[in-house]
Scaffold this motif. Sequence first.
Motif, PDB file in Angstrom:
ATOM      1  N   ILE A 139      47.195  47.427 101.347  1.00  0.00           N
ATOM      2  CA  ILE A 139      47.787  48.681 100.876  1.00  0.00           C
ATOM      3  C   ILE A 139      47.135  49.913 101.508  1.00  0.00           C
ATOM      4  CG2 ILE A 139      47.982  50.176  98.832  1.00  0.00           C
ATOM      5  CD1 ILE A 139      48.807  47.759  97.233  1.00  0.00           C
ATOM      6  N   PRO A 140      45.795  49.983 101.559  1.00  0.00           N
ATOM      7  CA  PRO A 140      45.196  51.182 102.156  1.00  0.00           C
ATOM      8  C   PRO A 140      44.959  51.067 103.663  1.00  0.00           C
ATOM      9  CG  PRO A 140      43.482  49.873 101.157  1.00  0.00           C
ATOM     10  CD  PRO A 140      44.764  49.089 100.997  1.00  0.00           C
ATOM     11  N   LEU A 141      45.694  50.165 104.328  1.00  0.00           N
ATOM     12  CA  LEU A 141      45.416  49.903 105.740  1.00  0.00           C
ATOM     13  C   LEU A 141      45.542  51.175 106.580  1.00  0.00           C
ATOM     14  CD1 LEU A 141      44.615  47.393 107.343  1.00  0.00           C
ATOM     15  CD2 LEU A 141      46.988  47.132 107.999  1.00  0.00           C
ATOM     16  N   ALA A 142      46.633  51.927 106.395  1.00  0.00           N
ATOM     17  CA  ALA A 142      46.821  53.161 107.163  1.00  0.00           C
ATOM     18  C   ALA A 142      45.762  54.192 106.779  1.00  0.00           C
ATOM     19  CB  ALA A 142      48.217  53.719 106.924  1.00  0.00           C
ATOM     20  N   TYR A 143      45.471  54.238 105.489  1.00  0.00           N
ATOM     21  CA  TYR A 143      44.514  55.210 104.971  1.00  0.00           C
ATOM     22  C   TYR A 143      43.082  54.889 105.421  1.00  0.00           C
ATOM     23  CZ  TYR A 143      41.805  57.768 101.416  1.00  0.00           C
ATOM     24  OH  TYR A 143      40.914  58.583 100.761  1.00  0.00           O
ATOM     25  N   LEU A 156      54.026  42.193  87.459  1.00  0.00           N
ATOM     26  CA  LEU A 156      53.737  43.226  86.476  1.00  0.00           C
ATOM     27  C   LEU A 156      52.237  43.488  86.364  1.00  0.00           C
ATOM     28  CD1 LEU A 156      56.316  42.243  83.700  1.00  0.00           C
ATOM     29  CD2 LEU A 156      56.494  44.061  85.411  1.00  0.00           C
ATOM     30  N   PHE A 157      51.427  42.473  86.652  1.00  0.00           N
ATOM     31  CA  PHE A 157      49.976  42.631  86.661  1.00  0.00           C
ATOM     32  C   PHE A 157      49.519  43.419  87.890  1.00  0.00           C
ATOM     33  CE2 PHE A 157      46.079  40.738  88.552  1.00  0.00           C
ATOM     34  CZ  PHE A 157      45.141  41.250  87.674  1.00  0.00           C
ATOM     35  N   LEU A 158      50.129  43.117  89.049  1.00  0.00           N
ATOM     36  CA  LEU A 158      49.692  43.730  90.301  1.00  0.00           C
ATOM     37  C   LEU A 158      50.234  45.139  90.500  1.00  0.00           C
ATOM     38  CD1 LEU A 158      49.987  40.678  92.730  1.00  0.00           C
ATOM     39  CD2 LEU A 158      47.892  41.762  91.923  1.00  0.00           C
ATOM     40  N   ALA A 159      51.353  45.465  89.840  1.00  0.00           N
ATOM     41  CA  ALA A 159      51.944  46.792  90.027  1.00  0.00           C
ATOM     42  C   ALA A 159      50.965  47.917  89.669  1.00  0.00           C
ATOM     43  CB  ALA A 159      53.236  46.912  89.224  1.00  0.00           C
ATOM     44  N   PRO A 160      50.363  47.905  88.454  1.00  0.00           N
ATOM     45  CA  PRO A 160      49.387  48.967  88.163  1.00  0.00           C
ATOM     46  C   PRO A 160      48.095  48.822  88.961  1.00  0.00           C
ATOM     47  CG  PRO A 160      49.478  47.389  86.349  1.00  0.00           C
ATOM     48  CD  PRO A 160      50.590  47.035  87.280  1.00  0.00           C
ATOM     49  N   VAL A 161      47.695  47.586  89.239  1.00  0.00           N
ATOM     50  CA  VAL A 161      46.466  47.380  90.010  1.00  0.00           C
ATOM     51  C   VAL A 161      46.596  47.991  91.395  1.00  0.00           C
ATOM     52  CG1 VAL A 161      45.017  45.627  91.113  1.00  0.00           C
ATOM     53  CG2 VAL A 161      45.761  45.319  88.745  1.00  0.00           C
ATOM     54  N   SER A 162      47.767  47.811  92.026  1.00  0.00           N
ATOM     55  CA  SER A 162      47.967  48.341  93.373  1.00  0.00           C
ATOM     56  C   SER A 162      47.880  49.861  93.388  1.00  0.00           C
ATOM     57  CB  SER A 162      49.318  47.875  93.921  1.00  0.00           C
ATOM     58  OG  SER A 162      50.387  48.359  93.121  1.00  0.00           O
ATOM     59  N   GLY A 163      48.296  50.497  92.279  1.00  0.00           N
ATOM     60  CA  GLY A 163      48.221  51.946  92.210  1.00  0.00           C
ATOM     61  C   GLY A 163      46.805  52.473  92.044  1.00  0.00           C
ATOM     62  N   CYS A 169      40.457  54.227  93.665  1.00  0.00           N
ATOM     63  CA  CYS A 169      39.163  53.549  93.542  1.00  0.00           C
ATOM     64  C   CYS A 169      38.352  53.713  94.826  1.00  0.00           C
ATOM     65  CB  CYS A 169      39.385  52.079  93.224  1.00  0.00           C
ATOM     66  SG  CYS A 169      37.887  51.163  92.830  1.00  0.00           S
ATOM     67  N   ILE A 170      39.022  53.564  95.968  1.00  0.00           N
ATOM     68  CA  ILE A 170      38.331  53.742  97.251  1.00  0.00           C
ATOM     69  C   ILE A 170      37.817  55.167  97.392  1.00  0.00           C
ATOM     70  CG2 ILE A 170      38.720  53.861  99.752  1.00  0.00           C
ATOM     71  CD1 ILE A 170      40.573  51.437  99.451  1.00  0.00           C
ATOM     72  N   GLU A 171      38.621  56.149  96.965  1.00  0.00           N
ATOM     73  CA  GLU A 171      38.211  57.551  97.051  1.00  0.00           C
ATOM     74  C   GLU A 171      37.036  57.851  96.127  1.00  0.00           C
ATOM     75  OE1 GLU A 171      41.869  59.438  96.049  1.00  0.00           O
ATOM     76  OE2 GLU A 171      42.535  59.609  98.142  1.00  0.00           O
TER      77      GLU A 171
END
Length: 468
Positions: free
Chosen positions: A270-274, A408-415, A420-422
């Motif tokens: 998910i944060p690959l570009a970032y 449904l578990f991963l949807a909020p986790v991905s957000g 978290c990285i920041e």
Amino acid sequence: MSTEECPLLLTVDQPGDGQRAQVHEEVYNRFSIAQKITVVSIVSSAGLVPSFVSGSFVPSIPQVAKDFGSTPAVVSLAVSLSVFAAAIGALVWSAYSSFYGRRPMYLWGMPFMCLGSFAVASSSNLSSLLFWRCVQTFGCAGGVSLGAAVIGDIYKVEERGTAMGSFFGATLVGLAIAPLCGGVAAEYWSWRGLHLALAIWGLLQMLLIYIFLPETAHPNTRCVDRTVRSRKMVIWVNPFSSLGLLRSPNIMAVTLANGFTLVSDFVLLIPLAYIIGVRYGITSDALIGACFLPSGLGNFIGAPIAGYLSDMVVRRWKDKRNGVWVPEDRLRATYVGGLILVPLSLVVAGLTTTYIDGPVGLAINLICLFTNGLGVDLVLTPIGAYNVDIMHSRSAEVMAATTAFRSLFLAPVSGLIIPCIETIGVAATNGIAALLALVGYFLIWVTIWYGDRMRTYVDVGYTSVANN
């Protein structure tokens, strides 16, 4: 269940079981090897569609936001809504597949996907796009659960893992290739053209299924075969009844392990570009999309290997027990992926991104992406085959229930990943994901050692050795 000894542990050496075993064998010999390969190829292609529908949209979010005069944060609502629509769709198509069969559900779902894709491509405002995006993902949501059920229909337990590995290898590689296609389309074509292409793909897929895919459900196992009224009208089937299967400690344990393992995939992709793009100076959308390829290559190689290993483990432990089959033996094939490759790739990638600059740091990250893709499949493929093993009569439903719960578990986790990285940095975020992956493996270990006892706690209709 009334006894501690689970029926799944019985052998077929009792009087009269030889004839039943022969009949059982004939169920899996209905199709030739060539026909089985054709069926696996068709359902793998259908399973690839949801990955492309979901994954190809993310790189085009900035372009969509620009066209509609909105912001990427608002447009990204389409991602969250599509996750919810996919979960509902998977439950609906799987529930009705147990009633009407696998083939009709493919043919009922694909028109929704095609209509939704055409409508997304021609959307004039954001509200319209969000609605038709849900229709699009709802239509193709059955690809994974129905495909896994089809493979369970045509392959017996000692061969199922290998076929399941080929299926998951084809479907999961879409998670890595789709962003590349989306990035290339966003940079050199248009996001509308991409969805038009998906609509055409859906039409071709529907034609392929109509011509070449037979009904694979075992004879006289569909409810429609025993319900005269259903031939004249559509019968209501509760799509949420599948979620009751999650009451099983075995299914819930491996589903949580599945979700914790997939968190590692999301943390890296998910944060690959970032992360990778900014850290190593990659500005091209197409090149950033290409960075997803090592993970896809790991998925493509890892899934068939994982399936073959899980079948080999099943046969080996069955021989050790003099012909007694214990379904949890399949989970032993997750050892290398769950305990070593997944957590190690996360830790190394986090430390590399933090401390190593230049081409060397980029190369190590790409190796970690490949290793993680390989490791994730070494966990997910045996788990998928295990769920089909223990719930063979409701294989589509158990796959849909676990997929819906996982989504449904991963949807909020991905957000939470980028915030978290920041907040705490890449290394710490990856470290947390690595710990979650280890927790997931611990749940698998518990299921391996105590699975027979766990199945006696809640009986959700486990498949016996005689009808698996």
